[in-house]
Design an enzyme around this catalytic site. Structure first.
Site, PDB file in Angstrom:
ATOM      1  N   ASP A  47      40.435  36.153  33.755  1.00  0.00           N
ATOM      2  CA  ASP A  47      40.093  37.055  34.863  1.00  0.00           C
ATOM      3  C   ASP A  47      40.897  36.683  36.118  1.00  0.00           C
ATOM      4  O   ASP A  47      40.769  37.334  37.160  1.00  0.00           O
ATOM      5  CB  ASP A  47      38.580  37.126  35.115  1.00  0.00           C
ATOM      6  CG  ASP A  47      37.964  35.785  35.441  1.00  0.00           C
ATOM      7  OD1 ASP A  47      38.684  34.778  35.482  1.00  0.00           O
ATOM      8  OD2 ASP A  47      36.724  35.750  35.673  1.00  0.00           O
ATOM      9  N   SER A  48      41.763  35.671  35.991  1.00  0.00           N
ATOM     10  CA  SER A  48      42.780  35.417  37.020  1.00  0.00           C
ATOM     11  C   SER A  48      43.637  36.682  37.165  1.00  0.00           C
ATOM     12  O   SER A  48      44.365  36.834  38.152  1.00  0.00           O
ATOM     13  CB  SER A  48      43.649  34.216  36.635  1.00  0.00           C
ATOM     14  OG  SER A  48      44.081  34.323  35.294  1.00  0.00           O
ATOM     15  N   LYS A 116      35.575  34.307  26.567  1.00  0.00           N
ATOM     16  CA  LYS A 116      35.310  33.073  27.322  1.00  0.00           C
ATOM     17  C   LYS A 116      34.297  33.360  28.428  1.00  0.00           C
ATOM     18  O   LYS A 116      34.390  34.373  29.114  1.00  0.00           O
ATOM     19  CB  LYS A 116      36.606  32.506  27.907  1.00  0.00           C
ATOM     20  CG  LYS A 116      36.381  31.263  28.785  1.00  0.00           C
ATOM     21  CD  LYS A 116      37.647  30.484  29.062  1.00  0.00           C
ATOM     22  CE  LYS A 116      38.514  31.049  30.138  1.00  0.00           C
ATOM     23  NZ  LYS A 116      37.884  31.164  31.473  1.00  0.00           N
ATOM     24  N   GLU A 118      31.999  31.415  31.669  1.00  0.00           N
ATOM     25  CA  GLU A 118      31.912  30.246  32.537  1.00  0.00           C
ATOM     26  C   GLU A 118      30.467  29.795  32.699  1.00  0.00           C
ATOM     27  O   GLU A 118      29.580  30.622  32.900  1.00  0.00           O
ATOM     28  CB  GLU A 118      32.456  30.588  33.940  1.00  0.00           C
ATOM     29  CG  GLU A 118      33.927  30.930  33.957  1.00  0.00           C
ATOM     30  CD  GLU A 118      34.439  31.250  35.368  1.00  0.00           C
ATOM     31  OE1 GLU A 118      33.698  31.072  36.353  1.00  0.00           O
ATOM     32  OE2 GLU A 118      35.606  31.682  35.459  1.00  0.00           O
ATOM     33  N   GLU A 185      38.131  22.720  33.750  1.00  0.00           N
ATOM     34  CA  GLU A 185      39.057  22.989  34.860  1.00  0.00           C
ATOM     35  C   GLU A 185      38.785  22.060  36.038  1.00  0.00           C
ATOM     36  O   GLU A 185      37.659  21.954  36.525  1.00  0.00           O
ATOM     37  CB  GLU A 185      38.908  24.463  35.299  1.00  0.00           C
ATOM     38  CG  GLU A 185      39.808  24.809  36.473  1.00  0.00           C
ATOM     39  CD  GLU A 185      39.973  26.311  36.716  1.00  0.00           C
ATOM     40  OE1 GLU A 185      39.474  27.113  35.894  1.00  0.00           O
ATOM     41  OE2 GLU A 185      40.603  26.673  37.723  1.00  0.00           O
TER      42      GLU A 185
END
Ligand code: KIV
Length: 280
Positions: A47-48, A116, A118, A185
């Site tokens: 989603d960057s 993915k 988070e 991260e």
């Protein structure tokens, strides 16, 4: 020759054999084609996307429709890589039924191989529900950009004992809930090493040191295409933006001084046809 896609089993086997897994983000067809040709095992449609492609200030503004739109292009552009698609903010946090519905849509509409999510224990039910339906899930701990506001910004996570313990517990819970891979991260390398040793699923680091089972970076950072702030953990491997700018400038110069198009770029018509047109 037909190429088959890598599977979760291939990736798990790589961890067992101590072979490093490479992951890089992509958001479109030509980039996916290029990364696939280079041989990366996994492609992340992160989603960057919001920041490096769509020009949003953060990842929170990215919609599921946008992820699906770009995910489809990446799947079309790749043949071998395992394609993972980020589930955007608020598509999996509300309840596990909604998470499954959105994960299902993502996989069904894009043809991608995994999603993915988070977070730690708070999203473990969503991870369980999605995996139980047969969709491979990747977890993401440490600096989780969707909750950067709550984390107090883009900072290293897990530096003190309490936070480090919580991250280890979260990692174990996410693995137990069924995730087949975990992204860590911006965490101290020692903590990342410990988590990598404790888990049997592959751990992919970004700003988490060299002892993870693999590494992920954002394509635009790797290629020198992003003009925003570059985190310490990024290594730039090419000056693509400079080269692209040179190309665009050369093109514009040639348009202005009429050296483009040249003889080799134009089409001609028979003289008789032209004469007939002129006579009329
Ligand atoms: O969105 C993204 O690109 C990511 C990576 C930085 C891991 O989540």
């Amino acid at each position: 020759m037909s190429v088959t896609r890598l599977t979760t089993l291939d990736l798990r086997e790589m961890k067992q054999k101590n072979e490093k897994i490479s992951m890089i983000t992509a958001y479109d067809y030509p980039t996916a084609e290029l990364i696939d040709e280079a041989g990366a095992e996994t492609i992340l449609v992160g989603d960057s996307l919001g920041m490096v492609v769509l020009g949003y200030p953060d990842t929170l503004s990215v919609s599921l429709d946008e992820m699906i739109h770009h995910g489809k292009a990446v799947v079309r552009g790749s043949k071998r890589a395992f394609v993972i698609i980020d589930m955007p903010f608020l598509t999996y946090q509300i309840n596990s039924e909604e998470a499954l519905r959105n994960a299902g849509r993502t996989i069904q509409e894009t043809g991608g191989q995994g999603v993915k999510l988070e977070g730690g224990v708070e999203i473990s039910e969503a991870v369980r529900k999605i995996t139980q339906s047969g969709i491979p899930v990747v977890g993401h701990l440490g600096l989780t950009p969707q909750s950067a506001g709550q984390l107090g910004g883009f900072k290293v996570q897990g530096r003190d004992i309490k936070a480090a313990r919580k991250m280890i517990d979260d990692a174990l819970v996410i693995e137990e809930a069924g995730a087949f891979m975990l992204v860590l991260e911006c965490v101290p390398w020692q903590l990342a090493q410990l988590i990598t040793q404790k888990l049997s699923i592959p751990v992919i680091g970004i700003g988490a040191g060299k002892y993870c089972d693999g590494q992920v970076l954002v394509y635009h950072d790797v290629m020198g295409l992003y003009t925003g702030k570059r985190p310490k953990f990024v290594k730039q491997y090419a000056e693509a933006r400079r080269e692209m700018l040179r190309g665009v400038n050369n093109y514009m110069d040639e348009v202005r001084n009429i050296s483009f198009p040249g003889e080799e770029h134009i089409f001609s018509m028979p003289a008789e046809a032209l004469d007939a047109l002129r006579d009329n």
